[in-house]
Design a protein around this motif. Structure first.
Motif, PDB file in Angstrom:
ATOM      1  N   ILE A   7     -14.499 -39.843 -26.682  1.00  0.00           N
ATOM      2  CA  ILE A   7     -15.915 -39.886 -26.327  1.00  0.00           C
ATOM      3  C   ILE A   7     -16.236 -38.667 -25.469  1.00  0.00           C
ATOM      4  O   ILE A   7     -15.753 -38.540 -24.345  1.00  0.00           O
ATOM      5  CB  ILE A   7     -16.259 -41.170 -25.544  1.00  0.00           C
ATOM      6  CG1 ILE A   7     -15.697 -42.412 -26.240  1.00  0.00           C
ATOM      7  CG2 ILE A   7     -17.768 -41.263 -25.371  1.00  0.00           C
ATOM      8  CD1 ILE A   7     -16.175 -42.621 -27.652  1.00  0.00           C
ATOM      9  N   PRO A   8     -17.010 -37.721 -25.976  1.00  0.00           N
ATOM     10  CA  PRO A   8     -17.298 -36.496 -25.220  1.00  0.00           C
ATOM     11  C   PRO A   8     -17.954 -36.804 -23.868  1.00  0.00           C
ATOM     12  O   PRO A   8     -18.875 -37.628 -23.782  1.00  0.00           O
ATOM     13  CB  PRO A   8     -18.252 -35.729 -26.130  1.00  0.00           C
ATOM     14  CG  PRO A   8     -17.996 -36.278 -27.503  1.00  0.00           C
ATOM     15  CD  PRO A   8     -17.645 -37.717 -27.299  1.00  0.00           C
ATOM     16  N   ALA A   9     -17.510 -36.122 -22.840  1.00  0.00           N
ATOM     17  CA  ALA A   9     -18.030 -36.366 -21.493  1.00  0.00           C
ATOM     18  C   ALA A   9     -19.508 -36.015 -21.385  1.00  0.00           C
ATOM     19  O   ALA A   9     -20.246 -36.642 -20.615  1.00  0.00           O
ATOM     20  CB  ALA A   9     -17.224 -35.566 -20.479  1.00  0.00           C
ATOM     21  N   ASN A  10     -19.976 -35.018 -22.136  1.00  0.00           N
ATOM     22  CA  ASN A  10     -21.376 -34.586 -22.066  1.00  0.00           C
ATOM     23  C   ASN A  10     -22.275 -35.282 -23.084  1.00  0.00           C
ATOM     24  O   ASN A  10     -23.435 -34.878 -23.257  1.00  0.00           O
ATOM     25  CB  ASN A  10     -21.477 -33.074 -22.280  1.00  0.00           C
ATOM     26  CG  ASN A  10     -21.054 -32.290 -21.053  1.00  0.00           C
ATOM     27  OD1 ASN A  10     -21.061 -32.812 -19.945  1.00  0.00           O
ATOM     28  ND2 ASN A  10     -20.673 -31.043 -21.247  1.00  0.00           N
ATOM     29  N   LEU A  11     -21.769 -36.313 -23.749  1.00  0.00           N
ATOM     30  CA  LEU A  11     -22.585 -37.022 -24.734  1.00  0.00           C
ATOM     31  C   LEU A  11     -23.850 -37.564 -24.073  1.00  0.00           C
ATOM     32  O   LEU A  11     -23.785 -38.255 -23.052  1.00  0.00           O
ATOM     33  CB  LEU A  11     -21.784 -38.176 -25.343  1.00  0.00           C
ATOM     34  CG  LEU A  11     -22.548 -39.100 -26.304  1.00  0.00           C
ATOM     35  CD1 LEU A  11     -23.003 -38.342 -27.538  1.00  0.00           C
ATOM     36  CD2 LEU A  11     -21.679 -40.292 -26.692  1.00  0.00           C
ATOM     37  N   ASP A  12     -24.998 -37.260 -24.656  1.00  0.00           N
ATOM     38  CA  ASP A  12     -26.269 -37.781 -24.162  1.00  0.00           C
ATOM     39  C   ASP A  12     -26.728 -38.961 -25.009  1.00  0.00           C
ATOM     40  O   ASP A  12     -26.954 -40.042 -24.496  1.00  0.00           O
ATOM     41  CB  ASP A  12     -27.336 -36.692 -24.176  1.00  0.00           C
ATOM     42  CG  ASP A  12     -28.600 -37.107 -23.448  1.00  0.00           C
ATOM     43  OD1 ASP A  12     -28.661 -36.904 -22.220  1.00  0.00           O
ATOM     44  OD2 ASP A  12     -29.519 -37.655 -24.093  1.00  0.00           O
ATOM     45  N   HIS A  13     -26.847 -38.725 -26.308  1.00  0.00           N
ATOM     46  CA  HIS A  13     -27.199 -39.844 -27.178  1.00  0.00           C
ATOM     47  C   HIS A  13     -26.856 -39.566 -28.632  1.00  0.00           C
ATOM     48  O   HIS A  13     -26.690 -38.411 -29.041  1.00  0.00           O
ATOM     49  CB  HIS A  13     -28.670 -40.240 -27.039  1.00  0.00           C
ATOM     50  CG  HIS A  13     -29.684 -39.222 -27.455  1.00  0.00           C
ATOM     51  ND1 HIS A  13     -30.007 -38.109 -26.700  1.00  0.00           N
ATOM     52  CD2 HIS A  13     -30.490 -39.148 -28.546  1.00  0.00           C
ATOM     53  CE1 HIS A  13     -30.954 -37.417 -27.291  1.00  0.00           C
ATOM     54  NE2 HIS A  13     -31.260 -38.015 -28.439  1.00  0.00           N
ATOM     55  N   LEU A 174     -19.491 -48.068 -27.417  1.00  0.00           N
ATOM     56  CA  LEU A 174     -19.077 -46.996 -28.313  1.00  0.00           C
ATOM     57  C   LEU A 174     -17.557 -46.884 -28.209  1.00  0.00           C
ATOM     58  O   LEU A 174     -17.021 -46.402 -27.219  1.00  0.00           O
ATOM     59  CB  LEU A 174     -19.741 -45.679 -27.913  1.00  0.00           C
ATOM     60  CG  LEU A 174     -19.354 -44.435 -28.720  1.00  0.00           C
ATOM     61  CD1 LEU A 174     -19.677 -44.606 -30.196  1.00  0.00           C
ATOM     62  CD2 LEU A 174     -20.041 -43.190 -28.160  1.00  0.00           C
ATOM     63  N   GLU A 175     -16.873 -47.368 -29.234  1.00  0.00           N
ATOM     64  CA  GLU A 175     -15.415 -47.409 -29.195  1.00  0.00           C
ATOM     65  C   GLU A 175     -14.770 -46.119 -29.673  1.00  0.00           C
ATOM     66  O   GLU A 175     -13.710 -45.734 -29.165  1.00  0.00           O
ATOM     67  CB  GLU A 175     -14.905 -48.576 -30.048  1.00  0.00           C
ATOM     68  CG  GLU A 175     -15.260 -49.937 -29.504  1.00  0.00           C
ATOM     69  CD  GLU A 175     -14.577 -51.058 -30.269  1.00  0.00           C
ATOM     70  OE1 GLU A 175     -14.275 -52.087 -29.650  1.00  0.00           O
ATOM     71  OE2 GLU A 175     -14.361 -50.907 -31.490  1.00  0.00           O
ATOM     72  N   GLU A 176     -15.382 -45.473 -30.649  1.00  0.00           N
ATOM     73  CA  GLU A 176     -14.818 -44.232 -31.189  1.00  0.00           C
ATOM     74  C   GLU A 176     -15.936 -43.297 -31.594  1.00  0.00           C
ATOM     75  O   GLU A 176     -17.010 -43.725 -32.017  1.00  0.00           O
ATOM     76  CB  GLU A 176     -13.934 -44.509 -32.412  1.00  0.00           C
ATOM     77  CG  GLU A 176     -12.637 -45.223 -32.114  1.00  0.00           C
ATOM     78  CD  GLU A 176     -11.773 -45.376 -33.362  1.00  0.00           C
ATOM     79  OE1 GLU A 176     -12.148 -44.814 -34.416  1.00  0.00           O
ATOM     80  OE2 GLU A 176     -10.750 -46.053 -33.280  1.00  0.00           O
ATOM     81  N   PHE A 177     -15.651 -42.001 -31.478  1.00  0.00           N
ATOM     82  CA  PHE A 177     -16.588 -40.992 -31.952  1.00  0.00           C
ATOM     83  C   PHE A 177     -15.790 -39.755 -32.337  1.00  0.00           C
ATOM     84  O   PHE A 177     -14.934 -39.294 -31.575  1.00  0.00           O
ATOM     85  CB  PHE A 177     -17.604 -40.619 -30.873  1.00  0.00           C
ATOM     86  CG  PHE A 177     -18.586 -39.570 -31.317  1.00  0.00           C
ATOM     87  CD1 PHE A 177     -19.647 -39.902 -32.144  1.00  0.00           C
ATOM     88  CD2 PHE A 177     -18.439 -38.245 -30.928  1.00  0.00           C
ATOM     89  CE1 PHE A 177     -20.548 -38.931 -32.574  1.00  0.00           C
ATOM     90  CE2 PHE A 177     -19.333 -37.271 -31.353  1.00  0.00           C
ATOM     91  CZ  PHE A 177     -20.387 -37.623 -32.181  1.00  0.00           C
ATOM     92  N   SER A 178     -16.050 -39.222 -33.526  1.00  0.00           N
ATOM     93  CA  SER A 178     -15.334 -38.031 -33.969  1.00  0.00           C
ATOM     94  C   SER A 178     -16.162 -37.290 -35.012  1.00  0.00           C
ATOM     95  O   SER A 178     -17.146 -37.809 -35.540  1.00  0.00           O
ATOM     96  CB  SER A 178     -13.960 -38.384 -34.549  1.00  0.00           C
ATOM     97  OG  SER A 178     -14.096 -39.181 -35.715  1.00  0.00           O
ATOM     98  N   ILE A 179     -15.732 -36.065 -35.284  1.00  0.00           N
ATOM     99  CA  ILE A 179     -16.378 -35.213 -36.276  1.00  0.00           C
ATOM    100  C   ILE A 179     -15.384 -34.877 -37.373  1.00  0.00           C
ATOM    101  O   ILE A 179     -14.245 -34.494 -37.087  1.00  0.00           O
ATOM    102  CB  ILE A 179     -16.866 -33.895 -35.644  1.00  0.00           C
ATOM    103  CG1 ILE A 179     -18.010 -34.170 -34.668  1.00  0.00           C
ATOM    104  CG2 ILE A 179     -17.328 -32.905 -36.708  1.00  0.00           C
ATOM    105  CD1 ILE A 179     -18.444 -32.934 -33.902  1.00  0.00           C
ATOM    106  N   GLY A 195     -20.337 -26.739 -25.123  1.00  0.00           N
ATOM    107  CA  GLY A 195     -20.008 -27.613 -24.007  1.00  0.00           C
ATOM    108  C   GLY A 195     -19.528 -28.992 -24.403  1.00  0.00           C
ATOM    109  O   GLY A 195     -19.665 -29.952 -23.635  1.00  0.00           O
ATOM    110  N   ALA A 196     -18.956 -29.107 -25.595  1.00  0.00           N
ATOM    111  CA  ALA A 196     -18.440 -30.406 -26.055  1.00  0.00           C
ATOM    112  C   ALA A 196     -17.054 -30.242 -26.654  1.00  0.00           C
ATOM    113  O   ALA A 196     -16.725 -30.830 -27.679  1.00  0.00           O
ATOM    114  CB  ALA A 196     -19.395 -31.011 -27.083  1.00  0.00           C
ATOM    115  N   ASP A 197     -16.223 -29.420 -26.008  1.00  0.00           N
ATOM    116  CA  ASP A 197     -14.898 -29.125 -26.550  1.00  0.00           C
ATOM    117  C   ASP A 197     -13.928 -30.290 -26.445  1.00  0.00           C
ATOM    118  O   ASP A 197     -12.816 -30.224 -26.972  1.00  0.00           O
ATOM    119  CB  ASP A 197     -14.298 -27.892 -25.878  1.00  0.00           C
ATOM    120  CG  ASP A 197     -14.271 -28.004 -24.361  1.00  0.00           C
ATOM    121  OD1 ASP A 197     -15.232 -28.554 -23.795  1.00  0.00           O
ATOM    122  OD2 ASP A 197     -13.297 -27.539 -23.754  1.00  0.00           O
ATOM    123  N   ASP A 198     -14.333 -31.389 -25.764  1.00  0.00           N
ATOM    124  CA  ASP A 198     -13.472 -32.570 -25.682  1.00  0.00           C
ATOM    125  C   ASP A 198     -13.736 -33.559 -26.817  1.00  0.00           C
ATOM    126  O   ASP A 198     -13.262 -34.690 -26.796  1.00  0.00           O
ATOM    127  CB  ASP A 198     -13.627 -33.264 -24.334  1.00  0.00           C
ATOM    128  CG  ASP A 198     -15.080 -33.633 -24.014  1.00  0.00           C
ATOM    129  OD1 ASP A 198     -15.997 -33.158 -24.726  1.00  0.00           O
ATOM    130  OD2 ASP A 198     -15.308 -34.376 -23.051  1.00  0.00           O
TER     131      ASP A 198
END
Length: 222
Positions: A7-13, A174-179, A195-198
């Protein structure tokens, strides 16, 4: 076991688009057990939204992360060409269309993306009226069509406006998120600049977003 590093730390929505707003909200509730609340309308753009807060297991309670369900606003006249923001007019059912991040130093990230040749579009000032009649104003990066089919996040800066997730929203986890990307290295480079390298990236045949949401009635996967 869930991995919070996905889960990216900078995730907004996250943004889910639907062809018909009330039906989309009802379907989301049927699948998750959570009823989204009215967010507001986008005057002159033909859309309105509903919101659900996002939590992560072990994540901070004040993360200010949410899910937006975006669709045609029945109270507005559709645009003459039928085109809605974020291609909402093309949605077939619940579609995880794209995502936003809120990096520190918004303008510095925009400048860095320009320098590195990351195609994010342009910076635009946006606003909407909440269901209570409050005006929210923000700025974001915008490009049509969506860069990398929506897998490249847009940047958002809420400025002096209250963040939508500060309201008392119902929540899902939100259990998982990936590209998924056919060029993971290029995707990784773009995310690092923005700014979403995690963010977790996996090799695949096409650009796609993957997410798993859990509510009291079940799991919704994209």
């Amino acid at each position: 076991m869930d991995d919070l590093s996905t889960i990216p730390a900078n995730l907004d929505h996250l943004i889910i688009t639907v062809p018909e707003l009330e039906a989309g909200v009802a379907e989301f509730e049927r699948l998750t057990g959570v009823r989204a609340v009215a967010g507001g309308c986008h005057p002159g753009r033909g859309t309105a939204n509903y919101l659900v807060g996002l939590t992560t297991a072990g994540g901070p309670a004040d993360a200010h992360t949410y899910l937006e369900i975006l669709g045609p606003d029945p109270q507005q006249t559709p645009p003459a060409d039928g085109t809605l923001p974020l291609d909402a007019h093309l949605a077939e059912g619940l579609t995880l269309q794209t995502w936003a991040i809120h990096p520190h130093a918004f303008l510095a990230k925009v400048a860095g993306a320009n320098t590195e040749g990351i195609d994010f579009g342009e910076v635009r000032d946006m606003s909407r009226e909440t269901a209570e009649g409050e005006l929210l104003e923000w700025r974001l990066t915008s490009r049509t069509p969506l860069p990398a089919k929506g897998t490249q996040p847009f940047l958002i800066d809420w400025g002096e406006s209250a963040h939508p997730a500060e309201a008392a929203l119902p929540t899902v986890e939100l259990e998982e998120f990936s590209i998924e990307s056919p060029d993971a290295e290029a995707t990784r480079r773009a995310l690092e600049v923005l700014g979403a390298d995690d963010t977790q990236i996996v090799e695949g045949s096409e650009h796609r977003l993957h997410a798993r949401l859990r509510g009291p009635s079940g799991v919704l996967e994209f």
